[in-house]
Scaffold this active site. Structure first.
Site, PDB file in Angstrom:
ATOM      1  N   HIS A  40       0.856  -1.185   0.000  1.00  0.00           N
ATOM      2  CA  HIS A  40       0.000   0.000   0.000  1.00  0.00           C
ATOM      3  C   HIS A  40       0.896   1.240   0.000  1.00  0.00           C
ATOM      4  O   HIS A  40       1.833   1.336   0.799  1.00  0.00           O
ATOM      5  CB  HIS A  40      -0.876  -0.064   1.252  1.00  0.00           C
ATOM      6  CG  HIS A  40      -1.914   0.997   1.376  1.00  0.00           C
ATOM      7  ND1 HIS A  40      -3.154   0.892   0.783  1.00  0.00           N
ATOM      8  CD2 HIS A  40      -1.913   2.177   2.035  1.00  0.00           C
ATOM      9  CE1 HIS A  40      -3.869   1.974   1.090  1.00  0.00           C
ATOM     10  NE2 HIS A  40      -3.139   2.770   1.842  1.00  0.00           N
ATOM     11  N   ASP A  42       0.830   5.406   0.018  1.00  0.00           N
ATOM     12  CA  ASP A  42      -0.035   6.555   0.303  1.00  0.00           C
ATOM     13  C   ASP A  42       0.487   7.844  -0.315  1.00  0.00           C
ATOM     14  O   ASP A  42       1.569   8.313   0.042  1.00  0.00           O
ATOM     15  CB  ASP A  42      -0.129   6.759   1.817  1.00  0.00           C
ATOM     16  CG  ASP A  42      -0.995   5.715   2.472  1.00  0.00           C
ATOM     17  OD1 ASP A  42      -2.206   5.703   2.204  1.00  0.00           O
ATOM     18  OD2 ASP A  42      -0.445   4.896   3.230  1.00  0.00           O
ATOM     19  N   HIS A  76      -2.849   4.623  -2.831  1.00  0.00           N
ATOM     20  CA  HIS A  76      -3.997   5.275  -2.182  1.00  0.00           C
ATOM     21  C   HIS A  76      -3.817   6.776  -2.369  1.00  0.00           C
ATOM     22  O   HIS A  76      -2.926   7.381  -1.766  1.00  0.00           O
ATOM     23  CB  HIS A  76      -4.014   4.874  -0.702  1.00  0.00           C
ATOM     24  CG  HIS A  76      -5.049   5.563   0.115  1.00  0.00           C
ATOM     25  ND1 HIS A  76      -5.039   5.548   1.489  1.00  0.00           N
ATOM     26  CD2 HIS A  76      -6.147   6.284  -0.238  1.00  0.00           C
ATOM     27  CE1 HIS A  76      -6.067   6.231   1.952  1.00  0.00           C
ATOM     28  NE2 HIS A  76      -6.756   6.706   0.922  1.00  0.00           N
ATOM     29  N   GLY A 153      -4.538  10.775   6.594  1.00  0.00           N
ATOM     30  CA  GLY A 153      -3.452  11.754   6.668  1.00  0.00           C
ATOM     31  C   GLY A 153      -2.203  11.209   7.341  1.00  0.00           C
ATOM     32  O   GLY A 153      -1.105  11.416   6.854  1.00  0.00           O
ATOM     33  N   ASP A 181      -8.381   0.632   6.083  1.00  0.00           N
ATOM     34  CA  ASP A 181      -7.105   1.335   6.249  1.00  0.00           C
ATOM     35  C   ASP A 181      -7.203   2.265   7.454  1.00  0.00           C
ATOM     36  O   ASP A 181      -8.050   3.160   7.480  1.00  0.00           O
ATOM     37  CB  ASP A 181      -6.837   2.136   4.963  1.00  0.00           C
ATOM     38  CG  ASP A 181      -5.506   2.867   4.963  1.00  0.00           C
ATOM     39  OD1 ASP A 181      -4.689   2.652   5.877  1.00  0.00           O
ATOM     40  OD2 ASP A 181      -5.290   3.646   4.010  1.00  0.00           O
TER      41      ASP A 181
HETATM   42  C1  DX5 Z   1      -3.052   7.263   6.442  1.00  0.00           C
HETATM   43  C2  DX5 Z   1      -2.842   6.192   5.429  1.00  0.00           C
HETATM   44  C3  DX5 Z   1      -2.647   4.841   5.969  1.00  0.00           C
HETATM   45  C4  DX5 Z   1      -1.596   4.719   7.067  1.00  0.00           C
HETATM   46  C5  DX5 Z   1      -2.032   3.586   7.930  1.00  0.00           C
HETATM   47  O1  DX5 Z   1      -4.041   8.130   6.099  1.00  0.00           O
HETATM   48  O2  DX5 Z   1      -3.890   6.134   4.479  1.00  0.00           O
HETATM   49  O3  DX5 Z   1      -2.398   3.881   4.941  1.00  0.00           O
HETATM   50  O4  DX5 Z   1      -0.282   4.505   6.635  1.00  0.00           O
HETATM   51  O5  DX5 Z   1      -1.220   3.513   9.045  1.00  0.00           O
HETATM   52  P1  DX5 Z   1      -1.712   2.793  10.388  1.00  0.00           P
HETATM   53  O6  DX5 Z   1      -1.920   1.355  10.049  1.00  0.00           O
HETATM   54  O7  DX5 Z   1      -0.584   3.038  11.329  1.00  0.00           O
HETATM   55  O8  DX5 Z   1      -2.982   3.469  10.816  1.00  0.00           O
HETATM   56 ZN    ZN Z   2      -3.670   4.512   2.997  1.00  0.00          ZN
END
Ligand code: DX5
Ligand code: ZN
Length: 224
Positions: A40, A42, A76, A153, A181
């Site tokens: 994934h 971001d 994402h 975020g 997520d």
């Molecule tokens: C944050 C991202 C996520 C984030 C998830 O908005 O979209 O993908 O990296 O991290 P965790 O699993 O720590 O919440």
């Molecule tokens: Zn994400």
């Protein structure tokens, strides 16, 4: 066809935003060796979400490593005007793009634009957005629908308790994969899966741990 063949019943997706960027290649290799296949990635533009996160330059560096290891990259997009980024993400090695329904006035058109670039496509929605609105957009032809279990975020937040009911509602309304997520960890991953999610994104639940392969495998084992 994108996503068909990428999902082994259920996938734990390491969220690279939570990685140690001085060790990024090494951490990806460790996770590939441990069995991770869907990564994934971001992308935040500092506008749709407050932070600027990572983008095509980083993607280009890691895509060959992930593809050589048999993996795919699930981007994402936490951005305004997602389609603007599709050509560069496709050229940089991205395999799929998930855009936010809040950032697209005509999601059907944006889905078609992603397909033109040979990309898989998903619809994401924030905790404050109606499940029905997101499901209707996903039913226009997306491969997945991403139910945010945090306000997007930042990594390291806690999963919102109302996420379970939203996942269940979404599962009943779409035929595509259901992704979750935000705040997924080894305490709640089984419950998130049981609520109907088959794509489980995990950031700090892997990268904040001492031993990444062990953390990844523990999450997979928790799913049975
Ligand atoms: C944050 C991202 C996520 C984030 C998830 O908005 O979209 O993908 O990296 O991290 P965790 O699993 O720590 O919440
Ligand atoms: Zn994400």
């Amino acid at each position: 066809m994108a996503w068909r063949g990428w999902v082994r019943t259920v996938e734990v997706e390491p969220s690279l935003y939570a990685a140690d960027f001085a060790e990024l290649g090494n951490q990806i290799e460790q996770l590939l060796d441990a069995g991770a296949r869907v990564f994934h990635f971001d992308i935040g533009d500092g506008h749709f979400v407050p932070p600027v996160t990572i983008g095509p330059v980083v993607l280009r560096s890691i895509a060959p490593l992930i593809h050589r290891g048999g993996g795919v990259i699930d981007c994402h997009l936490m951005v305004d005007d997602p389609a603007h980024h599709f050509p560069e993400l496709a050229e940089s090695g991205g395999d799929s793009v998930t855009f936010h329904v809040e950032a697209a006035s005509n999601p059907g058109v944006v889905i078609a634009q992603a397909r033109e670039h040979g990309l898989g496509v998903g619809i994401a929605f924030n905790p404050g957005t109606g499940v029905e609105e997101a499901a209707a957009a996903a039913n226009l032809g997306a491969d997945l629908c991403l139910c945010m279990s945090i306000v997007p975020g930042y990594s390291g937040q806690e999963l919102m308790e109302d996420a379970y009911a939203r996942i269940e509602r979404l599962r009943a309304l779409v035929d595509c994969h259901v992704q979750v997520d935000g705040g997924v960890n080894d305490d709640n991953i089984e419950a998130v899966h049981a609520a109907g999610a088959d794509l489980l994104v995990v950031g700090s639940g892997i990268f904040a741990r001492e031993n990444l392969p062990r953390a990844y495998r523990a999450l997979v084992e928790a799913l049975g």
